[in-house]
Design a protein around this motif. Structure first.
Motif, PDB file in Angstrom:
ATOM      1  N   ALA A  88      -0.348   4.063   4.254  1.00 49.90           N
ATOM      2  CA  ALA A  88      -1.539   3.867   3.431  1.00 49.90           C
ATOM      3  C   ALA A  88      -2.015   2.424   3.578  1.00 49.90           C
ATOM      4  O   ALA A  88      -1.294   1.559   4.067  1.00 49.90           O
ATOM      5  CB  ALA A  88      -1.237   4.187   1.979  1.00 49.90           C
ATOM      6  N   GLY A  89      -3.248   2.182   3.141  1.00 56.53           N
ATOM      7  CA  GLY A  89      -3.768   0.824   3.182  1.00 56.53           C
ATOM      8  C   GLY A  89      -5.185   0.756   3.700  1.00 56.53           C
ATOM      9  O   GLY A  89      -5.879   1.765   3.833  1.00 56.53           O
ATOM     10  N   ASP A  90      -5.601  -0.453   4.004  1.00 53.23           N
ATOM     11  CA  ASP A  90      -6.963  -0.736   4.435  1.00 53.23           C
ATOM     12  C   ASP A  90      -6.899  -1.543   5.729  1.00 53.23           C
ATOM     13  O   ASP A  90      -6.381  -2.668   5.721  1.00 53.23           O
ATOM     14  CB  ASP A  90      -7.686  -1.522   3.346  1.00 53.23           C
ATOM     15  CG  ASP A  90      -9.154  -1.777   3.657  1.00 53.23           C
ATOM     16  OD1 ASP A  90      -9.572  -1.556   4.813  1.00 53.23           O
ATOM     17  OD2 ASP A  90      -9.883  -2.208   2.738  1.00 53.23           O
ATOM     18  N   PRO A  91      -7.408  -1.013   6.844  1.00 52.94           N
ATOM     19  CA  PRO A  91      -7.351  -1.761   8.111  1.00 52.94           C
ATOM     20  C   PRO A  91      -8.104  -3.084   8.061  1.00 52.94           C
ATOM     21  O   PRO A  91      -7.867  -3.961   8.889  1.00 52.94           O
ATOM     22  CB  PRO A  91      -7.960  -0.794   9.123  1.00 52.94           C
ATOM     23  CG  PRO A  91      -8.729   0.202   8.324  1.00 52.94           C
ATOM     24  CD  PRO A  91      -8.024   0.313   7.015  1.00 52.94           C
TER      25      PRO A  91
ATOM     26  N   TYR B 117       0.799  -1.228   0.000  1.00 53.34           N
ATOM     27  CA  TYR B 117       0.000   0.000   0.000  1.00 53.34           C
ATOM     28  C   TYR B 117       0.831   1.278   0.000  1.00 53.34           C
ATOM     29  O   TYR B 117       0.322   2.338  -0.320  1.00 53.34           O
ATOM     30  CB  TYR B 117      -0.911   0.034   1.219  1.00 53.34           C
ATOM     31  CG  TYR B 117      -1.943  -1.065   1.287  1.00 53.34           C
ATOM     32  CD1 TYR B 117      -3.004  -1.104   0.393  1.00 53.34           C
ATOM     33  CD2 TYR B 117      -1.865  -2.055   2.261  1.00 53.34           C
ATOM     34  CE1 TYR B 117      -3.967  -2.101   0.468  1.00 53.34           C
ATOM     35  CE2 TYR B 117      -2.818  -3.058   2.348  1.00 53.34           C
ATOM     36  CZ  TYR B 117      -3.867  -3.081   1.442  1.00 53.34           C
ATOM     37  OH  TYR B 117      -4.821  -4.070   1.516  1.00 53.34           O
ATOM     38  N   GLY B 118       2.099   1.186   0.413  1.00 53.95           N
ATOM     39  CA  GLY B 118       2.938   2.365   0.456  1.00 53.95           C
ATOM     40  C   GLY B 118       2.734   3.213   1.693  1.00 53.95           C
ATOM     41  O   GLY B 118       1.895   2.926   2.550  1.00 53.95           O
ATOM     42  N   HIS B 119       3.507   4.284   1.802  1.00 54.12           N
ATOM     43  CA  HIS B 119       3.442   5.176   2.948  1.00 54.12           C
ATOM     44  C   HIS B 119       4.077   6.511   2.591  1.00 54.12           C
ATOM     45  O   HIS B 119       4.569   6.691   1.474  1.00 54.12           O
ATOM     46  CB  HIS B 119       4.131   4.556   4.176  1.00 54.12           C
ATOM     47  CG  HIS B 119       5.562   4.185   3.992  1.00 54.12           C
ATOM     48  ND1 HIS B 119       5.977   3.174   3.170  1.00 54.12           N
ATOM     49  CD2 HIS B 119       6.698   4.697   4.528  1.00 54.12           C
ATOM     50  CE1 HIS B 119       7.291   3.052   3.213  1.00 54.12           C
ATOM     51  NE2 HIS B 119       7.761   3.980   4.021  1.00 54.12           N
ATOM     52  N   ILE B 120       4.033   7.455   3.537  1.00 50.94           N
ATOM     53  CA  ILE B 120       4.599   8.787   3.335  1.00 50.94           C
ATOM     54  C   ILE B 120       5.573   9.075   4.463  1.00 50.94           C
ATOM     55  O   ILE B 120       5.242   8.921   5.641  1.00 50.94           O
ATOM     56  CB  ILE B 120       3.507   9.874   3.276  1.00 50.94           C
ATOM     57  CG1 ILE B 120       2.560   9.600   2.095  1.00 50.94           C
ATOM     58  CG2 ILE B 120       4.122  11.262   3.144  1.00 50.94           C
ATOM     59  CD1 ILE B 120       1.384  10.569   1.999  1.00 50.94           C
TER      60      ILE B 120
END
Length: 648
Positions: A502-505, A476-479
């Motif tokens: 980022a992503g979906d819990p 999902y990636g991240h910042i």
């Protein structure tokens, strides 16, 4: 299903070509995140603050980053719109009270007297060179006029990253000819277009400034790798810019286009040809990246014309106000797969941040050697004079910028580095040598307008053996966020933290996004003048919307807004099927936003369809929705119905 089960299917950028033993960002994050605090609950997902690197390992979180000055009233946040829900529809979705109008889609003639768009794709290369290119990406708005006038008219300058050859030609790409290569080259590059409000609506208008820079436009080189350098001697004169992804805008009024996946256009007709170690480090192969141009045009044949490829991988400076000027490739900024070139100033000097978009690559910054105004007064270009650095992230929250300077550290003649030009031609290998930190596909960079904190999107990656966070893999990636020492962007040390995952819990409990705000693969990123952080996504079409990839709750690619002070995030826009949302620019009064929709209708696994010459609308027919037409990349104009500030 866990995050480890939702690894996106292979994309060329997801496959690392970095064989170095340098530490990975994920290995560092494992140690780092065990000592950080995160604001949790609701949609607040940003890190609480930077750990003081000088306090030592294990120290508590420092005070949060200073709030932006003068933003909001009574402590209210920056986001004043109703969030848009996820969507799989073949249309643009924006918040209630907003409008979205299509502007300059692929094929739009740049002059009212120019060749008209032909929906059967029968326009020639000569036509295409006079029309807006395809696959819109990074973009800047240059106001024409002072005060309110500059918010009603200006030059919109935008990149055209690549082409879908199935849609570009009436009969697709089964057979590639020289004429098809010429048209594809004409669809690449950059468009300069004057746009203005006419009777209350934004339109393209005739102007002496309107022009195209394509894959065949004459170019020159400046900096340590000058036009006479032996590595640039090829069978044709220097020309063209390709695979321009994100962009930059200089304080002296020029545009920076950034060459990303340039290796994909080259191949070898000689089956015995093998890449050198340097070429392999950039992902160059005899098979090429699927374009097959080398089969029809010897310019792109690695065996017949080996140095042509050295002319790509640079940041290209274009003066939009000088239509006759020659684009210049600024070699002091290094040769990599430039995702962007984000420009800021510090102590009068220009600073340029750029990510190298491939799994396991690095983030760089260029720092000018002197105040840019002083250099220009001496008739020197500020992008030719300075030092290129690459980032190393430490597990205690500190970091260093390592100089890529000949004669410094391992970059010596004794170690095989001939001079500074050699360092820049082999930038990736130079970064390997000094010990930079591998990252999960470093993409766009944004600098906060007030406190000068720096934000970097990491779209997704293999995970690099991380056991805690980010994930292995990191689908999902991240910042990432960092603050340069004393807020000085020319500094050689910094403190860093994770801004968000980022992503979906529903698939990964480590994600703290609220269900209504989930997203994946952050890519485009930038701030407006009030300090809103705008985030654009590029979930691969092999993954988009698929429940078996953990993306069924995310919908089509989208654009979100975040308040860095509170960590609140809301979805602002959702694109049509098969597209990427990328590139944005805001008029000075912040009442108009331009957003690019790239490659709608591209083959998408979820829809179990792929466009063909017989059925180009198999996935999407946006924006024309013409059964006899085909999907087209386009710029979209976003405005509020009440004329207010976008996002407020």
């Amino acid at each position: 299903m866990t995050a480890a089960d939702v690894r996106p299917m292979a994309d060329p950028d997801d496959i690392s070509s970095n064989p170095s033993g340098n530490s990975t960002f994920q290995e560092i994050v494992e140690a780092r995140l065990s000592r950080r605090s995160v604001i949790r609950g609701g949609t607040v997902v940003a890190a609480a603050g930077f750990i003081g690197a000088t306090a030592g390992v294990g120290s508590a979180a420092a005070a949060p980053a200073p709030a932006p000055k003068g933003r909001g009233k009574g402590g209210r946040g920056l986001l004043g719109f109703q969030a848009v829900p996820p969507s799989t529809d073949d249309k643009i979705k924006v918040p209630a009270g907003y409008t979205a109008e299509v502007l300059i889609p692929w094929g739009t003639p740049l002059s009212s007297r120019g060749p008209a768009w032909k929906k059967d794709a029968s326009n020639t290369a000569a036509d295409q060179a006079l029309q807006v290119g395809s696959h819109h990406d990074g973009m800047s708005f240059f106001p024409l006029g002072a005060g309110p006038l500059g918010s009603r008219q200006g030059l919109l300058v935008l990149n055209h990253e690549y082409v879908d050859q199935v849609l570009l030609f009436p009969d697709g790409d089964a057979q590639i000819t020289k004429a098809k290569v010429d048209k594809a080259l004409a669809a690449h590059g950059v468009t300069v277009a004057k746009v203005a409000q006419v009777k209350g609506r934004w339109q393209l208008v005739d102007s002496k400034y309107n022009r195209r820079v394509t894959g065949s436009t004459p170019v020159t080189f400046s900096g340590p790798v000058g036009p006479a350098h032996p590595a640039l001697k090829a069978n044709t004169k220097p020309m063209g810019t390709l695979n321009n992804c994100s962009n930059g805008q200089t304080p002296w009024g020029t545009y920076l286009a950034c060459e990303e996946n340039w290796n994909s256009y080259f191949g070898a007709t000689d089956s015995s040809w093998k890449p050198t170690a340097e070429q392999a480090r950039y992902g160059v192969s005899g098979a090429g990246g699927g374009y097959k141009w080398h089969q029809a045009d010897p310019r792109f044949d690695l065996a017949a014309n080996p140095n042509e490829i050295n002319r790509f991988g640079w940041v290209v400076e274009i003066d939009p106000f000088s239509p006759g000027s020659t684009p210049v490739k600024r070699t002091a900024l290094g040769r990599i797969k430039h995702e962007g070139a984000t420009v800021t100033e510090s102590r009068g000097r220009v600073v340029v941040y750029t990510g190298d978009d491939q799994d396991g690559e690095y983030v760089y910054k260029f720092v000018g050697s002197a105040p840019w105004k002083a250099l220009r007064a001496l008739r020197k270009n500020p992008l030719d004079h300075g030092t290129l650095y690459v980032a190393k992230f430490n597990d205690n929250g500190s970091g260093q910028w390592l100089p890529l300077k000949h004669g410094t550290g391992p970059l010596t003649k004794a170690n095989g580095w001939a001079d500074q030009a050699d360092v820049l031609l082999r930038t990736r290998q130079a970064a390997d040598a000094v010990g930079a930190t591998k990252l999960d596909r470093p993409e766009w960079v944004a600098v906060h307008p007030d406190n000068k904190d720096v934000y970097l999107t990491l779209t997704n990656g293999s995970g690099w053996d991380n056991k805690v966070n980010p994930r292995k893999p990191n689908p999902y990636g991240h910042i990432v966020r960092w603050r340069e020492r004393r807020g000085d962007n020319t500094a050689t040390s910094f403190e860093w933290d994770i801004f968000l995952l980022a992503g979906d819990p529903a698939y990964d409990p480590q994600v703290t996004l609220a269900p209504e705000d989930v997203f994946g693969s952050p890519d485009g990123i930038g701030f407006d003048r009030d300090g809103r952080l705008w985030i654009q996504t590029d979930v691969s079409n092999s993954t988009q919307n698929r429940p078996d990839r953990g993306h069924d709750n995310i919908g089509n690619n989208q654009m979100l807004a975040a308040d860095p002070r509170t960590g609140e995030i809301r979805r602002f826009l959702v694109g049509p099927r098969g597209c990427e949302i990328t590139g944005f620019a805001v008029a000075p009064d912040q009442r108009t936003m331009f957003v690019n929709v790239q490659h709608p209708g591209e083959a998408t696994t979820f829809w179990q369809a792929a466009p063909t010459p017989q059925n180009p609308n198999a996935v999407s027919s946006w924006p024309d929705h013409d059964p006899a037409g085909r999907p087209r990349s386009a710029t979209v104009v976003i405005r509020r119905k009440d004329g207010g500030v976008i996002g407020a």
